[in-house]
Design an enzyme around this catalytic site. Structure first.
Site, PDB file in Angstrom:
ATOM      1  CG  HIS A  53       7.527  -9.000   0.539  1.00 12.07           C
ATOM      2  ND1 HIS A  53       6.984 -10.084   1.183  1.00 12.07           N
ATOM      3  CD2 HIS A  53       6.666  -7.967   0.759  1.00 12.07           C
ATOM      4  CE1 HIS A  53       5.839  -9.719   1.753  1.00 12.07           C
ATOM      5  NE2 HIS A  53       5.634  -8.444   1.514  1.00 12.07           N
ATOM      6  CB  SER A  76      11.894 -12.613   2.876  1.00 13.11           C
ATOM      7  OG  SER A  76      11.019 -12.175   1.874  1.00 13.11           O
ATOM      8  CB  SER A  81       7.555 -12.833  -0.351  1.00 13.15           C
ATOM      9  OG  SER A  81       8.405 -12.517   0.730  1.00 13.15           O
ATOM     10  CG  ASP A 139       6.467  -5.165   3.924  1.00  9.30           C
ATOM     11  OD1 ASP A 139       5.318  -5.075   4.396  1.00  9.30           O
ATOM     12  OD2 ASP A 139       6.679  -5.380   2.722  1.00  9.30           O
ATOM     13  CD  GLU A 201       7.043  -0.827   1.465  1.00 11.68           C
ATOM     14  OE1 GLU A 201       7.853   0.040   1.812  1.00 11.68           O
ATOM     15  OE2 GLU A 201       6.716  -1.004   0.292  1.00 11.68           O
ATOM     16  CG  ASN A 226       0.598   1.869   4.035  1.00 13.93           C
ATOM     17  OD1 ASN A 226       0.689   1.152   3.045  1.00 13.93           O
ATOM     18  ND2 ASN A 226      -0.563   2.275   4.519  1.00 13.93           N
ATOM     19  CE  LYS A 231       3.565   0.692   0.566  1.00 15.84           C
ATOM     20  NZ  LYS A 231       2.448  -0.229   0.819  1.00 15.84           N
ATOM     21  CG  ASP A 235       3.043  -0.847  -2.819  1.00 15.41           C
ATOM     22  OD1 ASP A 235       2.182  -1.713  -2.635  1.00 15.41           O
ATOM     23  OD2 ASP A 235       4.218  -0.990  -2.441  1.00 15.41           O
ATOM     24  CG  ASN A 236      -1.059  -0.037  -0.283  1.00 19.01           C
ATOM     25  OD1 ASN A 236       0.138   0.089  -0.537  1.00 19.01           O
ATOM     26  ND2 ASN A 236      -1.514   0.021   0.948  1.00 19.01           N
ATOM     27  CB  CYS A 240      -3.065  -5.028  -5.289  1.00 16.49           C
ATOM     28  SG  CYS A 240      -2.111  -5.205  -3.759  1.00 16.49           S
ATOM     29  CG  HIS A 346       1.723  -8.027   5.942  1.00 20.89           C
ATOM     30  ND1 HIS A 346       2.665  -7.618   5.028  1.00 20.89           N
ATOM     31  CD2 HIS A 346       2.404  -8.598   6.965  1.00 20.89           C
ATOM     32  CE1 HIS A 346       3.867  -7.904   5.494  1.00 20.89           C
ATOM     33  NE2 HIS A 346       3.738  -8.494   6.672  1.00 20.89           N
ATOM     34  CG  HIS A 399       3.124  -4.453  -5.913  1.00 18.02           C
ATOM     35  ND1 HIS A 399       2.158  -5.425  -5.937  1.00 18.02           N
ATOM     36  CD2 HIS A 399       2.788  -3.605  -4.921  1.00 18.02           C
ATOM     37  CE1 HIS A 399       1.266  -5.160  -4.996  1.00 18.02           C
ATOM     38  NE2 HIS A 399       1.627  -4.079  -4.359  1.00 18.02           N
ATOM     39  CB  SER A 407       6.878   1.564  -2.317  1.00 14.47           C
ATOM     40  OG  SER A 407       5.654   1.384  -2.965  1.00 14.47           O
ATOM     41  CD  GLN A 411      10.508   1.685   3.763  1.00 14.31           C
ATOM     42  OE1 GLN A 411      11.293   2.236   4.541  1.00 14.31           O
ATOM     43  NE2 GLN A 411       9.557   0.880   4.183  1.00 14.31           N
TER      44      GLN A 411
HETATM   45  P1  NAI Z   1      -7.170  -0.495   4.029  1.00 16.57           P
HETATM   46  O1  NAI Z   1      -7.359  -0.229   5.470  1.00 16.57           O
HETATM   47  O2  NAI Z   1      -7.112   0.630   3.057  1.00 16.57           O
HETATM   48  O3  NAI Z   1      -8.279  -1.508   3.482  1.00 16.57           O
HETATM   49  C1  NAI Z   1      -8.764  -2.621   4.179  1.00 16.57           C
HETATM   50  C2  NAI Z   1     -10.277  -2.597   4.028  1.00 16.57           C
HETATM   51  O4  NAI Z   1     -10.828  -3.807   4.558  1.00 16.57           O
HETATM   52  C3  NAI Z   1     -10.925  -1.445   4.797  1.00 16.57           C
HETATM   53  O5  NAI Z   1     -11.721  -0.656   3.937  1.00 16.57           O
HETATM   54  C4  NAI Z   1     -11.751  -2.138   5.872  1.00 16.57           C
HETATM   55  O6  NAI Z   1     -12.944  -1.439   6.181  1.00 16.57           O
HETATM   56  C5  NAI Z   1     -12.027  -3.487   5.235  1.00 16.57           C
HETATM   57  N1  NAI Z   1     -12.306  -4.557   6.196  1.00 16.57           N
HETATM   58  C6  NAI Z   1     -11.760  -4.742   7.425  1.00 16.57           C
HETATM   59  N2  NAI Z   1     -12.268  -5.850   7.995  1.00 16.57           N
HETATM   60  C7  NAI Z   1     -13.131  -6.376   7.114  1.00 16.57           C
HETATM   61  C8  NAI Z   1     -13.971  -7.517   7.145  1.00 16.57           C
HETATM   62  N3  NAI Z   1     -13.996  -8.315   8.206  1.00 16.57           N
HETATM   63  N4  NAI Z   1     -14.743  -7.778   6.055  1.00 16.57           N
HETATM   64  C9  NAI Z   1     -14.740  -6.941   4.983  1.00 16.57           C
HETATM   65  N5  NAI Z   1     -13.959  -5.839   4.903  1.00 16.57           N
HETATM   66  C10 NAI Z   1     -13.174  -5.559   5.964  1.00 16.57           C
HETATM   67  O7  NAI Z   1      -5.820  -1.357   3.923  1.00 16.57           O
HETATM   68  P2  NAI Z   1      -4.994  -1.667   2.578  1.00 16.57           P
HETATM   69  O8  NAI Z   1      -3.936  -0.649   2.420  1.00 16.57           O
HETATM   70  O9  NAI Z   1      -5.957  -1.926   1.498  1.00 16.57           O
HETATM   71  O10 NAI Z   1      -4.245  -3.003   3.011  1.00 16.57           O
HETATM   72  C11 NAI Z   1      -4.950  -4.219   3.219  1.00 16.57           C
HETATM   73  C12 NAI Z   1      -3.958  -5.321   3.567  1.00 16.57           C
HETATM   74  O11 NAI Z   1      -3.087  -5.557   2.458  1.00 16.57           O
HETATM   75  C13 NAI Z   1      -3.018  -4.997   4.723  1.00 16.57           C
HETATM   76  O12 NAI Z   1      -2.752  -6.174   5.446  1.00 16.57           O
HETATM   77  C14 NAI Z   1      -1.757  -4.511   4.035  1.00 16.57           C
HETATM   78  O13 NAI Z   1      -0.631  -4.605   4.861  1.00 16.57           O
HETATM   79  C15 NAI Z   1      -1.727  -5.439   2.853  1.00 16.57           C
HETATM   80  N6  NAI Z   1      -0.985  -5.016   1.672  1.00 16.57           N
HETATM   81  C16 NAI Z   1      -0.566  -6.026   0.836  1.00 16.57           C
HETATM   82  C17 NAI Z   1       0.105  -5.738  -0.320  1.00 16.57           C
HETATM   83  C18 NAI Z   1       0.574  -6.844  -1.196  1.00 16.57           C
HETATM   84  O14 NAI Z   1       1.381  -6.605  -2.085  1.00 16.57           O
HETATM   85  N7  NAI Z   1       0.106  -8.059  -1.029  1.00 16.57           N
HETATM   86  C19 NAI Z   1       0.406  -4.342  -0.724  1.00 16.57           C
HETATM   87  C20 NAI Z   1      -0.130  -3.361   0.188  1.00 16.57           C
HETATM   88  C21 NAI Z   1      -0.793  -3.693   1.333  1.00 16.57           C
END
Ligand code: NAI
Length: 478
Positions: A53, A76, A81, A139, A201, A226, A231, A235-236, A240, A346, A399, A407, A411
């Site tokens: 991003h 990006s 983003s 990322d 990332e 990650n 991180k 960050d997550n 968020c 993501h 963020h 984070s 990196q």
């Molecule tokens: P995580 O693996 O810690 O959490 C995801 C959760 O969703 C897990 O607990 C899993 O059991 C649950 N899950 C999976 N399928 C599901 C379903 N069908 N229904 C209900 N729950 C379900 O992963 P994390 O780190 O929380 O990341 C989640 C997403 O967010 C990823 O795609 C990651 O790349 C993205 N992300 C986005 C950020 C942003 O700034 N927008 C920052 C960090 C991560």
């Protein structure tokens, strides 16, 4: 100096530079690493293709990488983003002008089409002159996927035909690989051979890397940034916790207090989202597939339910799962009038946007960029943010700097590690050692006025750790 780049508007560079200056103040870890390694120039000779991003915070990361000797090309990793002023500031550089840019080639603007997005990703992997990139900073894994699929399809002698099964984006992706390999049938094989490693990332990108490694198909070593504690647990979660609400407010400005909000997924991202919605006074319901995370949510006092049980009554829906089809078109037709639907995971496949577009008689009205009202034939409508793409970066600016400093410190350390130690890493996925994780945390304490307690020698011996750390075994979960 002249170089190729494509951004929205270089006249935004001054505004971007002011924001960068303030961000640097809020990124003590990254700036400390910049100073620590500036003289040694550990990234001299590194040619980094960055797909992340293009925000103000990323601009500080890019200028840290170049301060350590790297050459960089940047795109990006999402069509919405980019912060155009940050992209302009990076191209112009601290010493250039819009008429005489002296910074870094960036290929990114807010609101790219899918074709433009993949063109930009190709640009960061296509370096002028003979030599290609030798590092990827990714990322979500799109740059890594382009190289891997390119090599796979070059070996097969063709890009598989596009079918009805393919998403629109995958069709566009295949077309790009078709075009690039038509121009040079060995393009991706050559690029891949030059890559020393990738640092990834986010959760979704890391997931893709482990799948490649398990299949024995990973073409170069990877560091999973990650899963550094500093991180994903920061960050997550805390990132968020901040930027979800920012996105909701900028997009809709509805009062969150009193509303019923559904958070799908209670992992690192979901925990931050649920907490922030509760902080605003929303009544939060969590959906989960993992019994441990479901139990955690329940222990925190959140109702845990299934989507179908709450879809007709909730006001706000946020997906945080990294999974697909979490909110289906059928769900959306059942929602309350003016329910808000958004994804912070993501990729955009958590919400079935293609299915929504196929609901008979549905119409789409743009309220403003990245905010759309979808009206069903019943007269009821829902508000979808960022077309189902990550809304904290599409509707807001992602963020804040302080959390991204954690984070991006990881990196930078990961890039130095892979670039300076060729041969020490196999084509596997690695995490950074805990001592570096602790170092990143340490670099952020002073700015918050934290006084850390120091172990005495006797206490350290009693615990069986070194006075200087690491303090926890690798299996500790924080
Ligand atoms: P995580 O693996 O810690 O959490 C995801 C959760 O969703 C897990 O607990 C899993 O059991 C649950 N899950 C999976 N399928 C599901 C379903 N069908 N229904 C209900 N729950 C379900 O992963 P994390 O780190 O929380 O990341 C989640 C997403 O967010 C990823 O795609 C990651 O790349 C993205 N992300 C986005 C950020 C942003 O700034 N927008 C920052 C960090 C991560």
């Amino acid at each position: 100096m002249s170089f190729d780049f494509k951004v929205a508007d270089l006249s935004l560079a001054e505004a971007g530079r002011h924001q960068l200056r303030l961000a640097e103040h809020e990124m003590p870890g990254l700036m400390a690493i910049r100073e620590e390694f500036r003289a040694a120039q550990p990234l001299k000779g590194a040619r980094i293709a960055g797909s992340l991003h293009m925000t103000v915070q990323t601009a500080v990361l890019i200028e840290t990488l170049t301060a350590l000797g790297a050459e960089v090309r940047w795109a990006s990793c999402n069509i919405y983003s980019t912060q155009n002023e940050a992209a302009a500031a990076v191209v112009v550089g601290p010493n250039g002008t819009p008429e005489d840019p002296q910074g870094v080639p960036v290929f990114a603007w807010k609101g790219e089409t899918l074709e433009e997005y993949w063109w930009c990703t190709d640009q960061i992997l296509t370096w002028p002159g003979g030599e290609g990139p030798n590092m990827i900073l990714d990322d979500g894994g799109d740059a890594t996927m382009l190289v891997h699929k390119g090599v796979e399809w070059e070996k097969a002698g063709q890009v598989p035909p596009t079918t009805d099964e393919d998403s629109e984006e995958f069709g566009v992706f295949k077309e790009l690989v078709r075009r690039t390999t038509a121009a040079d049938p060995q393009k991706w094989t050559t690029v891949s051979a030059g890559i020393k490693g990738v640092t990834e990332e986010t959760t979704t990108g890391v997931h893709r890397l482990y799948q490649l490694a398990e299949a024995g198909e990973l073409l170069f070593p990877a560091i999973n940034v990650n899963d550094a504690v500093t991180k994903s647990k920061f960050d997550n979660t805390y990132g968020c916790r901040h930027s979800l609400i920012d996105g909701l407010n900028r997009a809709t400005d509805v009062l969150i207090g009193g509303k019923v909000a559904v958070v799908a997924g209670y992992g690192d991202v979901g925990k931050g989202c649920a907490e922030s919605l509760r902080g605003q006074g929303a009544r939060v319901i969590v959906t989960e597939i993992d019994p441990i995370c479901a139990l955690q949510a329940a222990m925190e006092g959140f109702q845990v339910a299934r989507m179908e049980d709450v879809v007709e009554t909730a006001d706000i829906f946020i997906t945080t799962t990294g999974c697909k089809d979490v909110i289906t078109a059928e769900h959306m037709t059942q929602m309350k009038n003016k329910a808000i639907v958004a994804n912070i995971g993501h990729f955009d496949n958590e919400i079935d946007m293609a299915g929504l577009g196929r609901v008979p008689g549905v119409t789409k009205t743009e309220i403003k960029p990245q905010v759309h009202e979808w009206t069903f034939t019943s007269g009821s409508s829902i508000i979808v943010l960022s077309e189902g793409r990550l809304m904290n970066l599409g509707n807001a600016t992602g963020h804040p700097s302080f959390v991204m400093s954690n984070s991006f410190s990881n990196q930078t350390i990961a890039q130095i590690e892979l670039f300076t130690k060729p041969g020490e890493y196999a084509n596997e996925v690695y995490t950074l050692p805990k001592v570096l994780d602790e170092k990143v945390a340490r670099l952020h304490l002073e700015a918050l006025g934290v006084r850390l307690t120091e172990l005495t020698k006797g206490q350290a011996e009693y615990l069986g750790v070194d006075v200087a750390g690491p303090y926890k075994p690798d299996h500790y979960r924080y």
